[in-house]
Design a protein around this motif. Structure first.
Motif, PDB file in Angstrom:
ATOM      1  N   LEU A   5       0.781  -1.269  -0.068  1.00  0.00           N
ATOM      2  CA  LEU A   5      -0.081  -0.107  -0.024  1.00  0.00           C
ATOM      3  C   LEU A   5       0.904   1.416   0.011  1.00  0.00           C
ATOM      4  O   LEU A   5       0.472   2.202  -0.714  1.00  0.00           O
ATOM      5  CB  LEU A   5      -0.885  -0.178   0.976  1.00  0.00           C
ATOM      6  N   ALA A   6       1.983   1.169   0.550  1.00  0.00           N
ATOM      7  CA  ALA A   6       2.770   2.384   0.784  1.00  0.00           C
ATOM      8  C   ALA A   6       3.498   2.809  -0.556  1.00  0.00           C
ATOM      9  O   ALA A   6       3.725   3.733  -1.010  1.00  0.00           O
ATOM     10  CB  ALA A   6       3.998   1.907   1.445  1.00  0.00           C
ATOM     11  N   LEU A   7       3.299   1.895  -1.660  1.00  0.00           N
ATOM     12  CA  LEU A   7       3.723   2.022  -3.049  1.00  0.00           C
ATOM     13  C   LEU A   7       2.761   2.933  -3.797  1.00  0.00           C
ATOM     14  O   LEU A   7       2.997   3.591  -4.890  1.00  0.00           O
ATOM     15  CB  LEU A   7       4.306   0.696  -3.811  1.00  0.00           C
ATOM     16  N   ILE A   8       1.517   3.073  -3.336  1.00  0.00           N
ATOM     17  CA  ILE A   8       0.611   3.824  -3.734  1.00  0.00           C
ATOM     18  C   ILE A   8       0.490   5.205  -2.835  1.00  0.00           C
ATOM     19  O   ILE A   8       0.217   6.126  -3.388  1.00  0.00           O
ATOM     20  CB  ILE A   8      -0.802   3.047  -3.612  1.00  0.00           C
ATOM     21  N   THR A   9       0.330   5.045  -1.534  1.00  0.00           N
ATOM     22  CA  THR A   9      -0.067   6.157  -0.873  1.00  0.00           C
ATOM     23  C   THR A   9       1.176   7.033  -0.859  1.00  0.00           C
ATOM     24  O   THR A   9       0.653   8.293  -0.900  1.00  0.00           O
ATOM     25  CB  THR A   9      -0.302   5.729   0.601  1.00  0.00           C
ATOM     26  N   GLU A  10       2.417   6.556  -0.800  1.00  0.00           N
ATOM     27  CA  GLU A  10       3.562   7.730  -0.700  1.00  0.00           C
ATOM     28  C   GLU A  10       3.639   8.298  -1.836  1.00  0.00           C
ATOM     29  O   GLU A  10       3.699   9.663  -1.768  1.00  0.00           O
ATOM     30  CB  GLU A  10       4.689   6.736  -0.275  1.00  0.00           C
ATOM     31  N   PRO A  11       3.574   8.153  -3.058  1.00  0.00           N
ATOM     32  CA  PRO A  11       3.508   8.781  -4.262  1.00  0.00           C
ATOM     33  C   PRO A  11       2.320   9.731  -4.353  1.00  0.00           C
ATOM     34  O   PRO A  11       2.440  11.132  -4.766  1.00  0.00           O
ATOM     35  CB  PRO A  11       3.635   7.934  -5.440  1.00  0.00           C
ATOM     36  N   LEU A  13       0.349  10.950  -1.736  1.00  0.00           N
ATOM     37  CA  LEU A  13       0.570  11.958  -0.700  1.00  0.00           C
ATOM     38  C   LEU A  13       1.597  13.104  -1.181  1.00  0.00           C
ATOM     39  O   LEU A  13       1.432  14.154  -0.913  1.00  0.00           O
ATOM     40  CB  LEU A  13       0.884  11.438   0.540  1.00  0.00           C
ATOM     41  N   LEU A  14       2.608  12.526  -1.669  1.00  0.00           N
ATOM     42  CA  LEU A  14       3.906  13.383  -2.036  1.00  0.00           C
ATOM     43  C   LEU A  14       3.196  14.621  -3.415  1.00  0.00           C
ATOM     44  O   LEU A  14       3.406  15.581  -3.426  1.00  0.00           O
ATOM     45  CB  LEU A  14       5.125  12.696  -2.599  1.00  0.00           C
ATOM     46  N   SER A  15       2.323  13.881  -4.086  1.00  0.00           N
ATOM     47  CA  SER A  15       1.962  14.570  -5.360  1.00  0.00           C
ATOM     48  C   SER A  15       1.127  15.575  -5.051  1.00  0.00           C
ATOM     49  O   SER A  15       1.076  16.714  -5.431  1.00  0.00           O
ATOM     50  CB  SER A  15       1.302  13.777  -6.392  1.00  0.00           C
ATOM     51  N   LEU A  16       0.254  15.285  -4.130  1.00  0.00           N
ATOM     52  CA  LEU A  16      -0.549  16.313  -3.515  1.00  0.00           C
ATOM     53  C   LEU A  16      -0.029  17.483  -2.753  1.00  0.00           C
ATOM     54  O   LEU A  16      -0.259  18.525  -2.701  1.00  0.00           O
ATOM     55  CB  LEU A  16      -1.865  15.754  -2.527  1.00  0.00           C
ATOM     56  N   LYS A  17       1.059  16.966  -1.882  1.00  0.00           N
ATOM     57  CA  LYS A  17       2.012  18.006  -1.221  1.00  0.00           C
ATOM     58  C   LYS A  17       2.490  19.033  -2.197  1.00  0.00           C
ATOM     59  O   LYS A  17       2.432  20.131  -2.135  1.00  0.00           O
ATOM     60  CB  LYS A  17       2.879  17.398  -0.419  1.00  0.00           C
ATOM     61  N   THR A  18       2.893  18.305  -3.287  1.00  0.00           N
ATOM     62  CA  THR A  18       3.707  19.038  -4.260  1.00  0.00           C
ATOM     63  C   THR A  18       2.741  19.957  -4.790  1.00  0.00           C
ATOM     64  O   THR A  18       3.067  21.258  -5.252  1.00  0.00           O
ATOM     65  CB  THR A  18       4.475  18.205  -5.303  1.00  0.00           C
ATOM     66  N   SER A 182       3.202  10.424 -10.958  1.00  0.00           N
ATOM     67  CA  SER A 182       3.760  10.144 -12.550  1.00  0.00           C
ATOM     68  C   SER A 182       4.935   9.392 -12.710  1.00  0.00           C
ATOM     69  O   SER A 182       5.132   8.485 -13.388  1.00  0.00           O
ATOM     70  CB  SER A 182       3.664  11.537 -13.069  1.00  0.00           C
ATOM     71  N   LEU A 183       6.008   9.813 -11.654  1.00  0.00           N
ATOM     72  CA  LEU A 183       7.323   9.120 -11.889  1.00  0.00           C
ATOM     73  C   LEU A 183       7.140   7.556 -11.293  1.00  0.00           C
ATOM     74  O   LEU A 183       7.636   6.593 -11.648  1.00  0.00           O
ATOM     75  CB  LEU A 183       8.257   9.609 -10.860  1.00  0.00           C
ATOM     76  N   ALA A 184       6.104   7.163 -10.062  1.00  0.00           N
ATOM     77  CA  ALA A 184       5.813   6.033  -9.744  1.00  0.00           C
ATOM     78  C   ALA A 184       5.114   5.245 -10.671  1.00  0.00           C
ATOM     79  O   ALA A 184       5.725   3.962 -10.874  1.00  0.00           O
ATOM     80  CB  ALA A 184       4.960   6.272  -8.571  1.00  0.00           C
ATOM     81  N   ILE A 185       4.434   5.610 -11.582  1.00  0.00           N
ATOM     82  CA  ILE A 185       3.969   4.982 -12.819  1.00  0.00           C
ATOM     83  C   ILE A 185       5.014   4.631 -13.932  1.00  0.00           C
ATOM     84  O   ILE A 185       5.170   3.202 -13.997  1.00  0.00           O
ATOM     85  CB  ILE A 185       2.913   5.783 -13.708  1.00  0.00           C
ATOM     86  N   TYR A 186       5.880   5.385 -14.156  1.00  0.00           N
ATOM     87  CA  TYR A 186       7.199   5.106 -14.937  1.00  0.00           C
ATOM     88  C   TYR A 186       8.009   3.855 -14.306  1.00  0.00           C
ATOM     89  O   TYR A 186       8.427   3.151 -14.861  1.00  0.00           O
ATOM     90  CB  TYR A 186       8.154   6.556 -15.142  1.00  0.00           C
TER      91      TYR A 186
END
Length: 224
Positions: A5-11, A13-18, A182-186
């Motif tokens: 789940l961290a592989l989904i939530t971390e990117p 939340l980071l994107s929302l913060k960014t 986006s980078l997590a998808i890559y």
């Protein structure tokens, strides 16, 4: 299908913060730049306009490379911050800068056009009443073009959300630290984890649809 789940939530939340920080920067910096570019007699207007527009016409990966040279430890800007133990690259600051640079033209140019199209007789009446140009812009022009402002902010923020090239260079794509959605998808596609890539893409599509619906709503209000 076992996915951490961290592989989904971390990117996510980071994107929302960014994009949240980027949106603040678009308002704080983008609006003044749009105001300056709307002035016909601004000195070196061409230079400012070129710097703002460059990310639209220059390949993102190349923009990121040149920013890396400027903001890196040995860059003429980066080394100043490095003396104060502040790193502008391979950190959260780097991905925010990347998102901001990518979205800035889409914030500034539409807003600049709306400011330039604002009726001059209303502004002149404000000047006659004793208000300065700045006060007229803040208290009269901006409130009347607020829908255009919101549309520009939505477009620029959506662009910031999907940025990859500049983010890859300035953020370094560090797993768990600077990998936006986006980078997590890559990364997921590169690793052959198509299930994870599909879930992350679905989240990104859902957010994009929300942006589209909001954009459509305020576009209609702008034309009323």
């Amino acid at each position: 299908m076992n996915i951490d789940l961290a592989l989904i939530t971390e990117p996510f939340l980071l994107s929302l913060k960014t994009i949240s920080v980027s949106a603040i920067l678009f308002i704080a910096i983008g609006i003044p730049i749009a105001y300056l570019l709307s002035k016909k007699n601004l000195k070196l207007k061409w230079l400012l306009n070129t710097l703002v527009t460059l990310p639209l016409v220059f390949p993102p990966i190349a923009v990121g490379f040149f920013l890396l040279l400027i903001l890196g430890r040995n860059g003429f800007i980066g080394k100043i911050f490095y003396e104060f133990d502040i790193s502008l690259i391979f950190s959260f600051s780097g991905i925010v800068i990347a998102a901001f640079i990518a979205g800035l033209p889409l914030m500034v140019k539409p807003l600049q056009a709306s400011i330039e199209l604002f009726p001059s007789d209303i502004k002149e009446a404000s000047y006659i009443s004793g208000k300065s140009e700045v006060k007229t812009f803040i208290f009269i022009v901006l409130p009347n073009i607020k829908n255009s402002l919101i549309v520009a902010l939505l477009i620029s923020t959506a662009r910031a959300l999907g940025e990859v090239g500049i983010t890859l260079m300035l953020g370094g794509n560090i797993i768990g630290k600077t990998d936006t959605i986006s980078l997590a998808i890559y990364n997921a596609v590169f690793d052959g984890d198509y299930n994870l890539a599909m879930i992350l893409s679905g989240i990104l599509i859902f957010i994009s649809v929300l942006f589209f619906l909001a954009l459509n709503f305020f576009e209609k209000r702008k034309n009323v």
